[in-house]
Design an enzyme around this catalytic site. Structure first.
Site, mmCIF file in Angstrom:
data_model
loop_
_atom_site.group_PDB
_atom_site.id
_atom_site.type_symbol
_atom_site.label_atom_id
_atom_site.label_comp_id
_atom_site.label_asym_id
_atom_site.label_seq_id
_atom_site.Cartn_x
_atom_site.Cartn_y
_atom_site.Cartn_z
ATOM 1 N N GLY A 12 2.334 -2.868 -6.253
ATOM 2 C CA GLY A 12 3.434 -3.574 -5.600
ATOM 3 C C GLY A 12 4.120 -2.683 -4.587
ATOM 4 N N THR A 25 3.544 12.677 6.082
ATOM 5 C CA THR A 25 2.825 12.873 7.339
ATOM 6 C C THR A 25 3.405 14.044 8.132
ATOM 7 O OG1 THR A 25 2.345 10.513 7.438
ATOM 8 C CG2 THR A 25 2.119 11.754 9.500
ATOM 9 N N ARG A 73 -4.542 -4.644 -4.642
ATOM 10 C CA ARG A 73 -5.089 -4.303 -5.957
ATOM 11 C C ARG A 73 -6.606 -4.387 -5.832
ATOM 12 N NH1 ARG A 73 -0.226 -4.519 -9.055
ATOM 13 N NH2 ARG A 73 1.248 -5.847 -7.988
ATOM 14 N N GLY A 103 2.977 3.015 -8.707
ATOM 15 C CA GLY A 103 3.431 3.100 -10.082
ATOM 16 C C GLY A 103 2.333 3.576 -11.022
ATOM 17 N N ASP A 104 2.459 3.224 -12.279
ATOM 18 C CA ASP A 104 1.511 3.717 -13.284
ATOM 19 C C ASP A 104 0.078 3.323 -12.959
ATOM 20 O OD1 ASP A 104 3.341 5.064 -14.791
ATOM 21 O OD2 ASP A 104 3.549 3.532 -16.345
ATOM 22 N N THR A 126 8.134 2.172 -6.841
ATOM 23 C CA THR A 126 8.134 0.833 -7.437
ATOM 24 C C THR A 126 9.576 0.430 -7.664
ATOM 25 O OG1 THR A 126 7.656 -0.467 -9.422
ATOM 26 C CG2 THR A 126 7.764 1.889 -9.704
ATOM 27 N N ILE A 127 9.878 -0.833 -7.430
ATOM 28 C CA ILE A 127 11.281 -1.243 -7.535
ATOM 29 C C ILE A 127 11.776 -1.286 -8.970
ATOM 30 C CG2 ILE A 127 11.176 -2.607 -5.410
ATOM 31 C CD1 ILE A 127 11.257 -5.122 -7.254
ATOM 32 N N ASP A 128 10.862 -1.329 -9.951
ATOM 33 C CA ASP A 128 11.279 -1.583 -11.334
ATOM 34 C C ASP A 128 11.791 -0.349 -12.064
ATOM 35 O OD1 ASP A 128 10.524 -4.175 -10.934
ATOM 36 O OD2 ASP A 128 8.717 -4.088 -12.144
ATOM 37 N N ASP A 130 10.093 1.728 -13.652
ATOM 38 C CA ASP A 130 9.455 1.669 -14.966
ATOM 39 C C ASP A 130 8.363 2.717 -15.142
ATOM 40 O OD1 ASP A 130 7.641 0.623 -13.222
ATOM 41 O OD2 ASP A 130 7.220 -1.189 -14.341
ATOM 42 N N MET A 170 13.991 -9.012 -11.205
ATOM 43 C CA MET A 170 12.669 -8.420 -11.423
ATOM 44 C C MET A 170 12.711 -7.376 -12.544
ATOM 45 S SD MET A 170 10.246 -8.338 -8.138
ATOM 46 C CE MET A 170 9.449 -9.875 -7.642
ATOM 47 N N ARG A 172 9.200 -6.573 -14.947
ATOM 48 C CA ARG A 172 8.294 -7.232 -15.887
ATOM 49 C C ARG A 172 8.243 -6.479 -17.220
ATOM 50 N NH1 ARG A 172 3.099 -8.904 -12.777
ATOM 51 N NH2 ARG A 172 4.781 -9.768 -11.488
ATOM 52 N N GLY A 186 29.552 -7.676 -13.304
ATOM 53 C CA GLY A 186 30.450 -8.231 -14.316
ATOM 54 C C GLY A 186 29.827 -9.360 -15.113
ATOM 55 N N ALA A 187 28.533 -9.214 -15.442
ATOM 56 C CA ALA A 187 27.853 -10.269 -16.194
ATOM 57 C C ALA A 187 28.425 -10.376 -17.603
ATOM 58 C CB ALA A 187 26.355 -9.977 -16.267
ATOM 59 N N VAL A 251 12.305 -11.784 -2.992
ATOM 60 C CA VAL A 251 13.320 -11.239 -2.087
ATOM 61 C C VAL A 251 13.633 -9.786 -2.459
ATOM 62 C CG1 VAL A 251 15.621 -11.587 -1.128
ATOM 63 C CG2 VAL A 251 14.320 -13.556 -1.938
#
Lengths: 320, 320, 320, 320
Positions: A12, A25, A73, A103-104, A126-128, A130, A170, A172, A186-187, A251
């Site tokens: 991703g 570079t 991928r 990522g992994d 990676t955005i997660d 993780d 996001m 997973r 403030g959830a 998004v």
């Protein structure tokens, strides 16, 4: 003979990958390396889809989301034949070192390629957030802020209508985005795979807060849990509070990277080149307590990462 | 005796409603009216949930999304008893005029209230721009730009992966948001209720563009069409191009209003007060060719609005 | 023989110029024209700095600020020799038509070039909206919203400190940006070249508002008036209210274009190609009451534009 | 008897202060404290300008820039009489503990107040990140990203015109913002007070880069250095490259806080309450390697902080 560094992005995409490409570079060229951009990850490597990059080729990309090298991928690379073909591509182009950003899954690819005799250095992108071996992954801060801004907007309408919003973010395999944006917006509650949850407890909490004057509610759900629509329906049926689900979706993967993502990308990219230049083999660059470190790929892949239970409890204590 | 203006927002909230509330309030007070804020639309009016507003009560709201007066849908007001109760609330508070901010449903409510003898002036506020009598509705420009920014972000990841994105934008009854953001983001195709569509034609167009070097695709779907996930699956199966759906959802309803929405809200709010002050009865304020005009409520509700077929054709001609 | 359209951007850049370039290019190619991108405006034309563009060359630029064709001011082109050299470049490249995107200066250049026998079509692109023949110029809406967001941020700190902010916005010859963002951000006063102003009156207005509870103030100054620092000092000395000046500057020239700017750019670009295709000579495309029209260049340059005095009075009436 | 916590914000405001106020308030109430909001910093404390806050008073402020408690600089509090008056206000309201949010000046005030017998806990809130005892100050990340977005916009126009931009960012005593946004936006050079600079060297670097094809340039200047216009003039005269200065100014102080600023504010606010609850006296909360720690006020004020010379060198190596 000039030594050579290949760069690829895989899995991703994440905002800040371009900043990392620029950093690798330019740091590489400054140290006397030829730098080769490999398109579409390991698949592009197999196909020899690559080009030599100069310092101008990475001009004005530091602020761009996505990856100028594209990503993919590759099933073919999961086979030994694919890995051998990738090795041949490296040999043909004179590439001894490949910097693999992702990522992994990207690191497992790097491990496979390293077994063919190519030196691979992994960079966390990676955005997660993780990846076990590192506190931080490039793209995470941008994704947090993208989700944050969207949830702030949802709150405007949620407040106007005295509603409950169920927002799926996001992540997973990890609830890092969920718990951070939940705390930051403030959830009322955050639902992640890492911590057991009970919808009836959430409904009870909402009703208890409503009794003290709270008029609108927000439940953040991590992608790994999913089922946002069902959760919204359940909450509405059991609380009588009008509830709507929104899945923020792709998004969160795009956009200009934040300052932190660009600075970390610059630092990690240079660090990766220094590793190569120092003769290090098959390492993963990681952030630990704001400092850069590196691990052997096998070692990095074996690590596990804790969920930030403390942040989740902090959210519990502030959601009143 | 001081004459009085009530203000309410009803139906779906829209960015810029606060700017309109500020404009009505200040213009009203400047002309010597008492101004009463009515909370939660017609339901709040029935319940007498209201408060007198001074010029400072509407300070620093011009930039806020949502509506400080809250909004609601009222079943009770759909009955004659409800409408009579609303009239009694007006009488109790000395309210002779009510400015009703919202869409067609809000105008039908205004018509009902006017039949009870309360002078009602409607102001167009809805993100969908689906009110027939006016070229423009408050909140529309903000929603367009919110959707635009989100789609720009989706494009970053879509480009990196050479994918097709199916993006569902708001607009239950109208494709205005869809066709404008589609044109503005370079979409391959826009699917709206106003124009028949054929998924096979869309797939054929994509494959034809792919043959000339296009690597990524974006299909905008209006909420009224829906089924984004099914459309994405169909496209992927019939083109072989990796396709993902995103429903932008409630994010599009919030956020700080754009300059245009604030300026239009200021203009319309003042115009509504001038109408009241001139003795006009039961009118809807509308924008026609950048000028403000007004229509009788019944007349306004009977109008129909054309889809901007020209913009759709423009998109067709630029999507190559 | 294929007919040919050249495109150039000249003078100050504006967000949406890229969207216009894309529109002209694709509409031109769709109608069977060769399309040539000319870099750096008239200077690049003189130097023959140009390249043929295909539909993919303008992919993924619709969301980019600035101009992919670059821009410049050319002293050489102000001479007859320069204009003749530009004509020779056109002849060498087979260019019979040039679409010139920019402001009044660009149109004067277009007029000069047309006298050499090249058909020139002008497109309005400038953030200031200071072109007389058109209601709207590409880039204006983006600049308004950029200024707006910055002023909203300034208000956060101004409110926290109970200060007055003097904010200078762009608009060397016109106060359109100033009066619109002033109205949209709830400014106390707007200072433009079009309307005489008196700092003592502004101070008196501020003190009068302070007496009724207003704690913070915002004065918008158009670039054409300038002297923001001096104005801030004067206000502070004569009101005792802590006052700070900010000049928003070049930030207002960049950024991803808004939806409106992209849609208008798409429409105008296609219209320009249709004009060429219909045999029209030396016209300026303009927006009048949301419709596209065109004028002879000489006629367009002779027009004058009114300041929106009505908006200024509206601001006066809402600033309480 | 219920114990009591007062909260104030002092000095320059910073995004995230509201999130910290919310955190202190809710964590305090959850632990059984009365919480008193003190307006306008130490000046408001002297004047007794305060109010008890409940959990709803801090609803929906987590996303707001500025400070809901307002801020001010107080000359009166710099005198012993002022400090004694502040102590009397605390006594009158039953306040034993005050959480003081701000920078070094705020901490010196806290030290003075503590000498009067009020327990003071300092929280780092300032956009400049110039507090010695802590790695991070609330508001810093938001300011970085605000500056970043503005510079990205300036780059759009700078690229279109092949110009050099001189951009002055905040940081009167520290170049942290300058060096981070410089690195993140690909600046050619950063000018800070911490490192000697030579304009002729900068001009030489620009000309050398121009010779290898670089067309546009960006020099970031820290507020502490100032003289941006003079620097721009010098560069233009000595390189022949068109150069423009922009001072980003107060825009950097406002805006919705980023995710990081909100999360850190939540964490620090709770930590401050825990300190009070554990009986700690007169401490400053600080972030060290992502962990929260605390220092005695005197000790904290005596610390010094290093400039991130490493980041500056990184920028040097990537600016090619």
């Amino acid at each position: 003979m000039t030594k050579t560094i290949g760069i690829l992005t895989s899995g991703g995409d994440a905002p800040g990958m371009n900043a990392a490409i620029r950093s690798v570079t330019r740091a590489g060229i400054a140290k006397g390396y030829r730098v080769i951009g490999i398109r579409r990850g390991y698949q592009g490597l197999i196909e020899g889809d690559m080009f030599e990059m100069n310092v101008r080729d990475v001009s004005d990309i530091v602020q761009r989301g996505g990856t100028m090298l594209f990503t993919a991928r590759s099933k073919e690379f999961m086979t030994l034949e694919g890995q051998q073909a990738a090795k041949r591509s490296c040999d043909n182009a004179g590439i001894e070192n490949v910097v693999c950003i992702g990522g992994d899954g990207t690191y497992r690819g790097a491990l496979d390629l390293s077994k063919q005799g190519v030196n691979c250095i992994g960079i966390p992108g990676t955005i997660d957030n993780d990846i076990s071996c590192t506190d931080y992954t490039i793209g995470y801060d941008t994704a947090l802020n993208t989700a944050l801004v969207m949830i702030d907007r949802i709150k405007d309408t949620e407040m106007s209508h005295s509603r409950c919003s169920v927002v799926e973010v996001m992540g997973r395999r990890a609830g890092h985005i969920a718990v951070n944006v939940g705390l930051a917006t403030g959830a009322t509650e955050v639902v992640t795979v890492e911590r057991p949850y009970n919808l009836d407890d959430i409904c009870a909490k909402m009703l208890s807060q409503k009794a003290t004057g709270k008029t609108h509610f927000e439940i953040i759900v991590a992608e790994g849990v999913g089922h946002s629509s069902e959760i919204a329906t359940y909450i509405q049926e059991h609380t009588g509070i009008d509830t709507r689900a929104t899945v923020l979706g792709y998004v969160q993967r795009g956009g200009a990277p934040t300052c932190l993502d660009r600075v970390i990308a610059a630092r990690i990219g240079c660090y990766a080149v220094e590793l190569i230049d120092s003769g290090a083999k098959n390492r993963i660059v990681a952030v630990k307590n704001n400092k850069l470190v590196d691990y052997d790929i096998v070692e990095a892949l074996a690590m596990t990462k804790n969920y930030d239970e403390h942040l989740h409890r902090l959210l519990d204590s502030l959601s009143l």
